[in-house]
Write a protein that holds these residues in place. Structure first.
Motif, PDB file in Angstrom:
ATOM      1  N   ALA A 277       0.744  -1.132  -0.028  1.00 44.04           N
ATOM      2  CA  ALA A 277       0.068  -0.062   0.035  1.00 44.04           C
ATOM      3  C   ALA A 277       0.797   1.308  -0.117  1.00 44.04           C
ATOM      4  N   HIS A 278       1.973   1.148   0.810  1.00 45.31           N
ATOM      5  CA  HIS A 278       3.162   2.438   1.072  1.00 45.31           C
ATOM      6  C   HIS A 278       3.478   2.827  -0.459  1.00 45.31           C
ATOM      7  N   ASP A 279       3.809   1.748  -1.556  1.00 52.26           N
ATOM      8  CA  ASP A 279       4.282   2.202  -2.725  1.00 52.26           C
ATOM      9  C   ASP A 279       3.029   2.482  -3.620  1.00 52.26           C
ATOM     10  N   LEU A 280       1.816   1.937  -3.341  1.00 51.50           N
ATOM     11  CA  LEU A 280       0.653   2.666  -4.150  1.00 51.50           C
ATOM     12  C   LEU A 280       0.353   3.867  -4.124  1.00 51.50           C
ATOM     13  N   ILE A 281       0.394   4.264  -2.878  1.00 48.86           N
ATOM     14  CA  ILE A 281      -0.157   5.673  -2.666  1.00 48.86           C
ATOM     15  C   ILE A 281       0.830   6.785  -3.057  1.00 48.86           C
ATOM     16  N   GLN A 282       2.095   6.240  -3.515  1.00 48.96           N
ATOM     17  CA  GLN A 282       2.929   7.422  -3.816  1.00 48.96           C
ATOM     18  C   GLN A 282       2.745   7.473  -5.397  1.00 48.96           C
ATOM     19  N   LYS A 283       2.005   6.347  -5.948  1.00 46.85           N
ATOM     20  CA  LYS A 283       1.839   6.586  -7.501  1.00 46.85           C
ATOM     21  C   LYS A 283       0.394   6.815  -8.103  1.00 46.85           C
ATOM     22  N   HIS A 284      -0.532   6.652  -6.834  1.00 45.04           N
ATOM     23  CA  HIS A 284      -1.883   6.928  -7.221  1.00 45.04           C
ATOM     24  C   HIS A 284      -2.480   7.686  -6.347  1.00 45.04           C
ATOM     25  N   ASP A 285      -3.521   8.345  -6.716  1.00 46.88           N
ATOM     26  CA  ASP A 285      -4.259   9.294  -5.876  1.00 46.88           C
ATOM     27  C   ASP A 285      -5.114   8.410  -4.744  1.00 46.88           C
ATOM     28  N   PRO A 286      -4.936   8.552  -3.544  1.00 46.11           N
ATOM     29  CA  PRO A 286      -5.480   7.460  -2.357  1.00 46.11           C
ATOM     30  C   PRO A 286      -6.718   7.559  -2.482  1.00 46.11           C
ATOM     31  N   LYS A 287      -7.616   8.823  -2.886  1.00 42.19           N
ATOM     32  CA  LYS A 287      -9.092   8.651  -3.187  1.00 42.19           C
ATOM     33  C   LYS A 287      -9.385   7.850  -4.062  1.00 42.19           C
ATOM     34  N   VAL A 288      -8.664   7.687  -5.238  1.00 39.72           N
ATOM     35  CA  VAL A 288      -9.122   6.850  -6.396  1.00 39.72           C
ATOM     36  C   VAL A 288      -9.025   5.107  -5.527  1.00 39.72           C
ATOM     37  N   LEU A 289      -8.042   5.119  -4.979  1.00 37.19           N
ATOM     38  CA  LEU A 289      -7.491   3.846  -4.484  1.00 37.19           C
ATOM     39  C   LEU A 289      -8.858   3.140  -3.679  1.00 37.19           C
ATOM     40  N   ARG A 290      -9.078   4.195  -2.666  1.00 36.65           N
ATOM     41  CA  ARG A 290     -10.218   3.761  -1.867  1.00 36.65           C
ATOM     42  C   ARG A 290     -11.459   3.757  -2.721  1.00 36.65           C
ATOM     43  N   PHE A 291     -11.824   4.621  -3.711  1.00 31.51           N
ATOM     44  CA  PHE A 291     -12.951   4.413  -4.463  1.00 31.51           C
ATOM     45  C   PHE A 291     -12.738   2.996  -5.211  1.00 31.51           C
ATOM     46  N   PHE A 292     -11.738   2.499  -5.659  1.00 29.06           N
ATOM     47  CA  PHE A 292     -11.862   1.361  -6.344  1.00 29.06           C
ATOM     48  C   PHE A 292     -11.991   0.331  -5.423  1.00 29.06           C
ATOM     49  N   MET A 293     -11.357   0.124  -4.149  1.00 29.65           N
ATOM     50  CA  MET A 293     -11.546  -0.909  -3.234  1.00 29.65           C
ATOM     51  C   MET A 293     -13.041  -0.950  -3.021  1.00 29.65           C
ATOM     52  N   LEU A 294     -13.641   0.284  -2.916  1.00 29.82           N
ATOM     53  CA  LEU A 294     -15.192   0.094  -2.358  1.00 29.82           C
ATOM     54  C   LEU A 294     -16.160   0.090  -3.544  1.00 29.82           C
ATOM     55  N   SER A 295     -15.623  -0.096  -4.805  1.00 28.46           N
ATOM     56  CA  SER A 295     -16.305  -0.433  -5.947  1.00 28.46           C
ATOM     57  C   SER A 295     -16.681  -1.876  -6.125  1.00 28.46           C
ATOM     58  N   VAL A 296     -16.382  -2.752  -5.262  1.00 28.80           N
ATOM     59  CA  VAL A 296     -16.831  -4.124  -5.125  1.00 28.80           C
ATOM     60  C   VAL A 296     -17.189  -4.286  -3.785  1.00 28.80           C
ATOM     61  N   HIS A 297     -18.264  -5.267  -3.933  1.00 31.54           N
ATOM     62  CA  HIS A 297     -18.739  -5.719  -2.509  1.00 31.54           C
ATOM     63  C   HIS A 297     -17.715  -6.149  -1.516  1.00 31.54           C
ATOM     64  N   TYR A 298     -17.752  -5.897  -0.185  1.00 32.79           N
ATOM     65  CA  TYR A 298     -16.466  -6.110   0.657  1.00 32.79           C
ATOM     66  C   TYR A 298     -16.408  -7.914   0.560  1.00 32.79           C
ATOM     67  N   ARG A 299     -17.398  -8.441   0.495  1.00 35.79           N
ATOM     68  CA  ARG A 299     -17.430 -10.066   0.513  1.00 35.79           C
ATOM     69  C   ARG A 299     -16.918 -10.764  -0.758  1.00 35.79           C
ATOM     70  N   ASN A 300     -16.667 -10.006  -1.725  1.00 28.38           N
ATOM     71  CA  ASN A 300     -16.574 -10.506  -3.077  1.00 28.38           C
ATOM     72  C   ASN A 300     -14.965 -10.229  -3.292  1.00 28.38           C
ATOM     73  N   PRO A 301     -14.384 -11.059  -4.077  1.00 26.96           N
ATOM     74  CA  PRO A 301     -13.104 -11.040  -4.237  1.00 26.96           C
ATOM     75  C   PRO A 301     -12.814  -9.802  -5.270  1.00 26.96           C
ATOM     76  N   ILE A 302     -11.485  -9.042  -5.259  1.00 27.83           N
ATOM     77  CA  ILE A 302     -11.361  -7.992  -5.864  1.00 27.83           C
ATOM     78  C   ILE A 302     -10.239  -8.330  -6.962  1.00 27.83           C
ATOM     79  N   ASN A 303     -10.261  -7.783  -8.121  1.00 22.48           N
ATOM     80  CA  ASN A 303      -8.962  -8.183  -8.934  1.00 22.48           C
ATOM     81  C   ASN A 303      -8.561  -6.676  -8.898  1.00 22.48           C
ATOM     82  N   PHE A 304      -7.131  -6.713  -9.022  1.00 17.59           N
ATOM     83  CA  PHE A 304      -6.514  -5.463  -8.959  1.00 17.59           C
ATOM     84  C   PHE A 304      -5.498  -5.293 -10.342  1.00 17.59           C
TER      85      PHE A 304
END
Ligand SMILES: [Zn+2]
Length: 466
Positions: A277-304
């Motif tokens: 996560a430490h590397d990702l937030i240097q490269k991407h907007d953390p708001k977009v990362l959070r938005f991305f994580m929440l765009s899938v229901h929490y019980r489903n697998p997420i593909n990244f």
């Protein structure tokens, strides 16, 4: 409306009924702090922070506890490798965790207990289990007697015989039954250790969560949460320890979030697709990362993948653009529109729908779809010649409140500290003495913008947060 939660224990969605009115006692298993967290660990941090935020939005007080495992085998090995002390490494990665998830919009827990600061409670918890016949000492180690707990397997839905067939006693283990697990481990020479009634040693992993939940939340808690991989054995063992020791039900709802895959493959060090996560937030907007994580229901697998993250960015930008356009139009709005009520009703209907989706086991994926419905309506409205500031404001307030629930707040400004406010009030008094009313008014208005209301009284200026 009530919140419905999928409970791993019953494998059903259940209406949430808190132990105490308007209060949620919530325990989330935290990280072992021997390295930076990878995005698999960032997911529960974000998901359960969103659960907490939604409860708060609905008016609940959330007693949110997340532990730090600051001593265990991984930490001891890291200390040996790096030639450092265990507490030094733990401290470094606790701070790193707080910074990384903080950037991702995760609020600090109400309590962040650490193993090394809960040692007395852990030792007394183990003593209770021994006294009640649920644990035994074996040459400096202490083990939980798994068969002494009748309901073992109830969370992961496995029978004790199924579990027995897969269990082995490893070389060097002193347990009586392969299903037993360590509560206390005798120290090897030179390793970090604490005194106990069973000699020098340190706790096993599972016991800390039982002891910490009891210490901060009581014998029975509302929600226990963590990653799906913790269901067995960690959470199963927590239930056994807590219910055997306390003689009452441990957690009423068990929530587990799904896995993260990288480019459709399981994340693992050996595959080399380990993403911090430490590397990702240097490269991407953390708001977009959070938005991305929440765009899938929490019980489903997420593909990244980078491509999916890019498309999430484009979607997210549509929300921010709508907000910017609404803000712009606010200034130019006239009070001529006569279809206000119709628009306010539309927004209100979407508001109901947003809450319905969140009430349904925190379905952020569907809630985000409602956000885009609102964005679409806002864009239609903005095309009209006659816009009314009341409608614009309602669009803005609704969208902002929803983003706040998702932990993607739009206000960048830090909350002012009391001392800063008082210093500004002093400055305003000074300005008025010097008859610089323009400056005095500007200070009042700036404070008002940041929700600080001033009230001039014969006794002086009072202030409150709006
Ligand atoms: Zn735990």
């Amino acid at each position: 409306m009530t919140i419905n939660i999928y409970n791993t224990l019953t494998r059903k969605k259940e209406k949430f009924a808190p132990i105490e009115p308007n209060r949620v006692k919530m325990y989330v298993c935290g990280p072992t702090v021997y390295n930076y967290i990878h995005i698999g660990n960032a997911r529960p941090a974000i998901v359960f922070d969103t659960v907490r935020r939604y409860f708060e939005y609905k008016g609940y007080q959330v007693d949110y506890v997340l532990n730090f495992t600051d001593v265990d085998d991984k930490l001891i090995n890291a200390a040996k490798e790096l030639g450092e002390e265990v507490p030094t490494i733990a401290e470094r990665f606790i701070q790193a965790y707080k910074e990384d998830v903080g950037v991702l919009g995760v609020k600090e827990a109400v309590h962040h207990p650490r193993v090394t600061e809960t040692m007395d409670d852990i030792i007394s918890f183990i003593s209770t289990l021994i006294d009640k016949g649920h644990a035994y000492e074996a040459d400096g180690d202490v083990y939980f007697k798994t068969r002494s707990f009748d309901h073992y397997g109830k969370l992961s839905h496995q029978s004790i015989d199924e579990l027995r067939s897969g269990a082995r006693i490893q070389v060097g283990e002193k347990k009586q039954d392969p299903l037993d697990f360590a509560l206390w481990k005798q120290t090897k020479d030179g390793e970090i250790a604490w005194d106990s009634p069973w000699g020098k040693g340190r706790p096993g992993w599972h016991i800390e969560c039982s002891a910490m939940a009891k210490k901060y939340l009581g014998d029975t808690i509302d929600i226990h949460a963590g990653g799906q991989d913790l269901t067995f054995p960690h959470h199963e063992n927590e239930i056994a320890q807590s219910e055997a020791a306390n003689g009452t039900s441990f957690a009423n709802y068990w929530m587990h979030n799904g896995y993260i895959n990288i480019d459709n493959e399981k994340m693992s060090k050996s595959l080399g697709n380990f993403v911090l996560a430490h590397d990702l937030i240097q490269k991407h907007d953390p708001k977009v990362l959070r938005f991305f994580m929440l765009s899938v229901h929490y019980r489903n697998p997420i593909n990244f993948s980078d491509a999916l993250l890019e498309s999430a960015k484009n979607s997210y930008d549509r929300i921010e653009n709508a907000l910017t356009n609404l803000e712009h139009r606010k200034e130019a709005s006239v009070n001529l529109a006569d279809d206000n009520q119709q628009w306010l009703d539309k927004i209100n209907a979407l508001q109901q729908q947003f809450e319905q989706e969140m009430d349904d086991d925190f379905n952020t994926a569907n809630a985000i779809a409602v956000i885009f419905d609102l964005v679409k309506e806002a864009n239609v409205y903005l095309k009209s010649d006659h816009t009314h500031v009341a409608v614009i404001d309602t669009f803005i307030d609704t969208l902002t409140a929803w983003l706040e629930v998702l932990g993607i707040p739009q206000t960048q400004e830090e909350e002012l500290l009391d001392e800063e406010i008082e210093a500004l009030i002093e400055k305003r008094i000074e300005a008025r003495k010097n008859k610089d009313f323009q400056l005095a008014d500007k200070i009042r208005d700036d404070l008002k913008e940041r929700n600080i209301i001033l009230e001039d009284t014969p006794q002086g200026t009072r202030w409150k947060r709006g």
